[in-house]
Design a protein around this motif. Structure first.
Motif, PDB file in Angstrom:
ATOM      1  N   PHE A  62       0.718  -1.619  -0.366  1.00 55.32           N
ATOM      2  CA  PHE A  62       0.011  -0.709   0.062  1.00 55.32           C
ATOM      3  C   PHE A  62       0.740   1.108   0.146  1.00 55.32           C
ATOM      4  N   PHE A  63       2.088   1.120   0.952  1.00 52.72           N
ATOM      5  CA  PHE A  63       3.318   2.280   0.819  1.00 52.72           C
ATOM      6  C   PHE A  63       3.479   2.842  -0.703  1.00 52.72           C
ATOM      7  N   ALA A  64       4.352   1.450  -0.989  1.00 57.81           N
ATOM      8  CA  ALA A  64       4.927   1.267  -2.496  1.00 57.81           C
ATOM      9  C   ALA A  64       3.907   2.624  -2.930  1.00 57.81           C
ATOM     10  N   TYR A  65       2.506   1.458  -3.362  1.00 55.05           N
ATOM     11  CA  TYR A  65       1.430   2.347  -4.098  1.00 55.05           C
ATOM     12  C   TYR A  65       1.494   3.718  -4.231  1.00 55.05           C
ATOM     13  N   LEU A  66       1.228   4.295  -3.077  1.00 54.86           N
ATOM     14  CA  LEU A  66       1.236   5.574  -3.382  1.00 54.86           C
ATOM     15  C   LEU A  66       2.454   6.047  -2.913  1.00 54.86           C
ATOM     16  N   GLN A  67       3.635   5.486  -3.173  1.00 55.51           N
ATOM     17  CA  GLN A  67       4.204   6.470  -3.757  1.00 55.51           C
ATOM     18  C   GLN A  67       5.772   6.624  -2.886  1.00 55.51           C
ATOM     19  N   ALA A  68       5.192   6.389  -1.324  1.00 53.18           N
ATOM     20  CA  ALA A  68       6.044   6.930   0.287  1.00 53.18           C
ATOM     21  C   ALA A  68       6.796   6.854   0.102  1.00 53.18           C
ATOM     22  N   PRO A  69       7.519   8.067   0.936  1.00 51.31           N
ATOM     23  CA  PRO A  69       9.131   8.012   1.180  1.00 51.31           C
ATOM     24  C   PRO A  69       9.562   6.936   1.788  1.00 51.31           C
ATOM     25  N   GLN A  70      10.778   6.346   1.027  1.00 52.26           N
ATOM     26  CA  GLN A  70      10.926   5.115   2.073  1.00 52.26           C
ATOM     27  C   GLN A  70      11.560   5.313   3.692  1.00 52.26           C
ATOM     28  N   TRP A  71      11.841   6.526   4.254  1.00 46.94           N
ATOM     29  CA  TRP A  71      12.010   6.768   5.508  1.00 46.94           C
ATOM     30  C   TRP A  71      10.675   6.686   6.273  1.00 46.94           C
ATOM     31  N   LEU A  72       9.199   7.082   5.539  1.00 42.74           N
ATOM     32  CA  LEU A  72       8.225   7.185   6.350  1.00 42.74           C
ATOM     33  C   LEU A  72       7.738   5.706   6.898  1.00 42.74           C
ATOM     34  N   THR A  73       7.796   4.985   5.501  1.00 41.27           N
ATOM     35  CA  THR A  73       7.246   3.601   5.230  1.00 41.27           C
ATOM     36  C   THR A  73       7.997   2.781   5.629  1.00 41.27           C
ATOM     37  N   GLY A  74       9.735   2.947   6.634  1.00 38.18           N
ATOM     38  CA  GLY A  74      10.197   2.868   7.581  1.00 38.18           C
ATOM     39  C   GLY A  74      10.306   2.645   8.392  1.00 38.18           C
ATOM     40  N   ILE A  75       9.738   3.967   8.796  1.00 44.48           N
ATOM     41  CA  ILE A  75       9.392   4.420   9.879  1.00 44.48           C
ATOM     42  C   ILE A  75       7.719   3.211  10.575  1.00 44.48           C
ATOM     43  N   LEU A  76       7.226   3.694   9.766  1.00 47.43           N
ATOM     44  CA  LEU A  76       5.553   3.208  10.937  1.00 47.43           C
ATOM     45  C   LEU A  76       5.319   2.144  10.294  1.00 47.43           C
ATOM     46  N   VAL A  77       5.806   1.161   9.388  1.00 50.63           N
ATOM     47  CA  VAL A  77       5.446   0.109   8.799  1.00 50.63           C
ATOM     48  C   VAL A  77       6.749  -1.002   9.159  1.00 50.63           C
ATOM     49  N   LEU A  78       7.942  -0.594   8.760  1.00 52.51           N
ATOM     50  CA  LEU A  78       9.300  -1.365   9.513  1.00 52.51           C
ATOM     51  C   LEU A  78       9.759  -1.049  10.874  1.00 52.51           C
ATOM     52  N   GLY A  79       8.925  -0.090  11.595  1.00 49.64           N
ATOM     53  CA  GLY A  79       9.722   0.180  13.020  1.00 49.64           C
ATOM     54  C   GLY A  79       8.496   0.458  13.659  1.00 49.64           C
ATOM     55  N   MET A  80       7.706   1.145  13.797  1.00 48.23           N
ATOM     56  CA  MET A  80       6.177   0.799  14.814  1.00 48.23           C
ATOM     57  C   MET A  80       5.679  -0.496  14.264  1.00 48.23           C
ATOM     58  N   TYR A  81       4.657  -0.644  13.159  1.00 42.56           N
ATOM     59  CA  TYR A  81       4.286  -1.691  13.381  1.00 42.56           C
ATOM     60  C   TYR A  81       4.944  -2.670  13.534  1.00 42.56           C
ATOM     61  N   ARG A  82       5.949  -2.821  12.794  1.00 38.70           N
ATOM     62  CA  ARG A  82       6.720  -5.025  13.250  1.00 38.70           C
ATOM     63  C   ARG A  82       6.677  -5.037  14.638  1.00 38.70           C
ATOM     64  N   THR A  83       7.188  -4.112  15.372  1.00 39.98           N
ATOM     65  CA  THR A  83       7.098  -3.679  16.575  1.00 39.98           C
ATOM     66  C   THR A  83       6.001  -3.975  17.671  1.00 39.98           C
ATOM     67  N   LEU A  84       4.930  -3.372  16.982  1.00 37.03           N
ATOM     68  CA  LEU A  84       3.553  -3.401  17.118  1.00 37.03           C
ATOM     69  C   LEU A  84       3.329  -5.279  17.675  1.00 37.03           C
ATOM     70  N   ALA A  85       3.501  -5.835  15.717  1.00 38.62           N
ATOM     71  CA  ALA A  85       3.166  -6.862  15.945  1.00 38.62           C
ATOM     72  C   ALA A  85       3.749  -7.326  16.617  1.00 38.62           C
ATOM     73  N   TRP A  86       4.685  -7.802  16.731  1.00 41.92           N
ATOM     74  CA  TRP A  86       5.667  -8.337  18.334  1.00 41.92           C
ATOM     75  C   TRP A  86       5.168  -8.356  18.959  1.00 41.92           C
ATOM     76  N   VAL A  87       4.980  -7.721  19.643  1.00 42.74           N
ATOM     77  CA  VAL A  87       4.161  -7.259  20.560  1.00 42.74           C
ATOM     78  C   VAL A  87       3.256  -7.808  21.439  1.00 42.74           C
ATOM     79  N   VAL A  88       2.231  -7.737  20.690  1.00 41.72           N
ATOM     80  CA  VAL A  88       0.792  -7.979  20.467  1.00 41.72           C
ATOM     81  C   VAL A  88       0.507  -9.995  20.282  1.00 41.72           C
TER      82      VAL A  88
END
Length: 318
Positions: free
Chosen positions: A97-123
């Motif tokens: 979805f972020f690639a489809y929106l052509q979001a900056p790589q740093w934004l994708t990393g922070i929101l998905v690979l950083g925050m979301y991935r950590t939340l997924a592990w915790v939950v």
């Protein structure tokens, strides 16, 4: 004996006599006025005798605690795996979805690979154990068993020179250390109250149990599923026993050094065993404990994941 301790000991002896006379008088009045069927209530008394016996009481206490941990570990494996597959499958869709929106790589990393991935592990790691452990612990509480635990531990705290009510505050600490510290106000003696406050943090609260289970699972992974779950449960039980032992040792050290004094008498009226209300137990444990602790963990995990991703991917200098 020191001069300052003599009035306190005399006061304790007088209070013991007063309490004993009150109970003797109450028993006498009950015998005269209350007529009970012969077999009614005998099972309750027999069960109390077993649960509070010097030998079987401790075995039952350890057995129930170990069974709760084993059920938590063994029952959380499959739900945790399913939840992880679901959440990390959603992570791939978020990346598309972020690639489809052509979001900056740093934004994708922070929101998905950083925050979301950590939340997924915790939950996925914390939610299944908490959803099993908290209802089981609340079930024992609603059954009326926890006061029996306090009764069994009263002898040990008495030997350590502290008040028997500290056993109640310690049991409350298993639910929440903050609540355990607040409950120390039920102890009348300032000296014994201070000891209970200082040592309450040695027992793990319900928010730390998922972390203990996770750490034990990581270090004891491998082998058959049932044997692994049993080993993890024994490891967590050992950690709890170490916390209780630390509470007793530090209480003994404080009562013999900077907080000397004579332990007060502990009078505990055991409530009757009652049929637990399963629906209320499940709702209360899931809403008041599981969701609350999980939300608190997520509020810490999300910014932590952001910081970790930034540190791992940011390039400083030339």
């Amino acid at each position: 004996m020191k001069t300052g301790e003599q009035p306190q000991q005399a006061f304790e002896q007088i209070r013991d006599r007063i309490v004993a006379n009150i109970y003797l008088r109450a028993e006498e009045i009950a015998r005269r006025t209350v007529h009970q069927e012969k077999d009614r209530g005998l099972w309750d008394k027999k069960l109390d005798d077993i649960c509070t016996s010097p030998f079987w009481g401790y075995l039952i206490m350890l057995g129930l605690l170990g069974a709760v941990f084993w059920l938590t570990v063994a029952g959380a494996n499959y739900p945790s795996q399913l939840l992880a597959n679901l959440l990390f499958g959603l992570e791939k869709k978020l990346l598309f979805f972020f690639a489809y929106l052509q979001a900056p790589q740093w934004l994708t990393g922070i929101l998905v690979l950083g925050m979301y991935r950590t939340l997924a592990w915790v939950v996925s790691v914390m939610l299944p154990p908490m959803a099993i452990f908290f209802p089981l612990f609340t079930l024992l509480e609603d059954l009326g068993y926890l006061p029996r635990v306090a009764f069994n531990l009263d002898y040990l705290f008495k030997k350590c020179g502290t008040h028997g009510k500290q056993a109640l505050t310690m049991c409350m600490g298993f639910g929440c250390n903050a609540a355990g510290v607040i409950s120390c106000r039920i102890i009348d003696s300032p000296r014994e109250r201070l000891i209970a406050i200082l040592t309450n943090n040695f027992v793990p609260c319900n928010g730390r149990f998922p972390t203990l289970i996770l750490m034990a699972s990581l270090f004891l992974s491998g082998g058959a599923l049932l044997s692994q779950g049993l080993l993890v449960a024994l490891a967590v039980l050992g950690g709890v026993l170490i916390g209780i032992a630390a509470t007793l040792l530090v209480s003994f050290a404080l009562s013999k050094t900077i907080l000397k004094g004579i332990p007060s008498t502990f009078t505990l009226e055991l409530p009757p065993f009652r049929k637990p209300q399963i629906g209320r137990v499940i709702i209360r444990s899931l809403l008041d404990r599981t969701i609350f602790v999980l939300a608190r963990a997520m509020s810490v995990a999300a910014p932590a994941g952001l910081v970790i991703w930034v540190i791992a991917n940011a390039h400083w200098g030339g």
